[in-house]
Write an enzyme that holds these catalytic residues in place. Sequence first.
Site: not given
Length: 545
Positions: A293-294, A471-473
């Site tokens: 994730d970021h 919130l980029h899993p």
Amino acid sequence: MADTYDYIVTGAGSAGCVLAARLTESGRHRVLLLEAGGKDTNPWIHVPMGYAKTFVDPRVNWKFESEPEQQLNGRTMYQPRGKVLGGTSSINGMIYMRGNAADYDQWRQLGNQGWDYDSVLPYFRKAEDNERGADDYHGSGGPLRVSNQPYEWEIAKLLLTACQQAGIPFNPDFNGAKQEGCGYYQTTTKDRRRWSTAAAYLRMAKPRPNLTIITNAHATRVLFQGSRATGLEFRTQAGPQVAHAGREVIVSGGAYGSPQLLQLSGLGPASHLADMGIEVVRDMPGVGANLQDHFNTFCTYRISRNLSLNALHYSLSHRLAAGARYVFLRSGPMSGNGMYVGAMVRSDARLERPDLQFNISAWSTIDRTASGIVSHPFPGISISPVHLAPQGRGTVRLRNPDPLAAPEIRFNFLRDDSDMRVMIAGVRIARGIAGSNVLKHLIVEETAPGTATESDEEIARDVRQRGVSNLHPVGTCAMGQGPMAVVDPRLSVHGIAGLRVVDASIMPVIVAGNTNAPTIMIAEKAADMIQQDAKQTLNPRATSA
């Protein structure tokens, strides 16, 4: 009772809606689409600024929480995920960003033939209906509307000028010939309404007699005969149900839901499955591994003029006025997403491509947690450095054998010293933007991390205390070869016939940017591959593209 379909797609999110629409276009295939959440009838889904409401609404949001993060002072990371038709595309920030072309070339270099940038670009273009029209990089007439910002907001122009004064060159298109630079974000909106994959793809497909959609249907287990997937168990309000797949079961539950379902079905690390009391169908250590994730933090600033969106939180009169403008005129602050300007920057000039994304927002917050988004009680802006190339890798595991339980999520953020170095550089670049001439007389004070936080050690402490998942899993059912790969380049699960995974979980390495557009591209490409393989089965002499 059990029914038989050609394809069962579990998860009507960013990928699942695309698959359901594309696989039913010809009328030859009978498709069942299952969604654990409900219909996308919540009005806040469709208002661009409404994502502040859906961010914490359990009716449309799984509201997951990670395990405590060792490098973040034991804090957990809130993980909003869509539980509704359209999935997270129905509750996200709507920024349309593909990542860097080199990201996809890297996927190919890892052994994933057909996933280089030149091979995936046609699928980005196929999906798009870009307001700017078609060109070498963009499409027109596709299902997914991609729009410019609805207005030239005064604050947006000031923030864009500030980036340029800080030495970041203007870039008219982050998804065009180059990614680096600053510019205006485009969004997945249409007529100033959210344009989720449920709106873009599923709405046109719903009337087709060969598509069956069941909402509030939670997939609990893939069924097998030997090493072939043959169907799916799922739960509805009426109780347990079974559906059979004549061709394939396609898992599209996202970076959390897909590995969870595979593990519940006996595909995963054998020792973990044994601990859960689940019979092992195939020992696959990569299922639930490779979570990426970021990571980001926020630099927030109080400003002297009421140009921000904070008043929508602290002022009833502003909320009423903005609501009336949107309802009657489809205009005003509710018609945008509040994140008008972005910048893609290298933290070190020696790097070949950007490793930082700056989301520059016309609001500032005290907190963003499962309890809600709380804005400052005064006008403010945010400059948020996002690390695009994190070295940390986490896991998704079963918390217990209950298929309705939330998964156990561990990120392992900032375990690598290089990740922290990039975050420190990001805070300093953000301060450079805030210190530009155009903002000098607008900014009253830095509210976070604050001017007392100056040294690298002080910034690092603040990042550990306030930094959050972006919130980029992705990555938990990674595509590739070798013992840790879960799917092959055609997204078929290794060693299992009739089973694919199609969503963000298949990314071997996270892309440098927001992940919704790449997920839609993955589903567009997968739909073509699935139909090519179906033709090949019917006619073995047919040539696959």
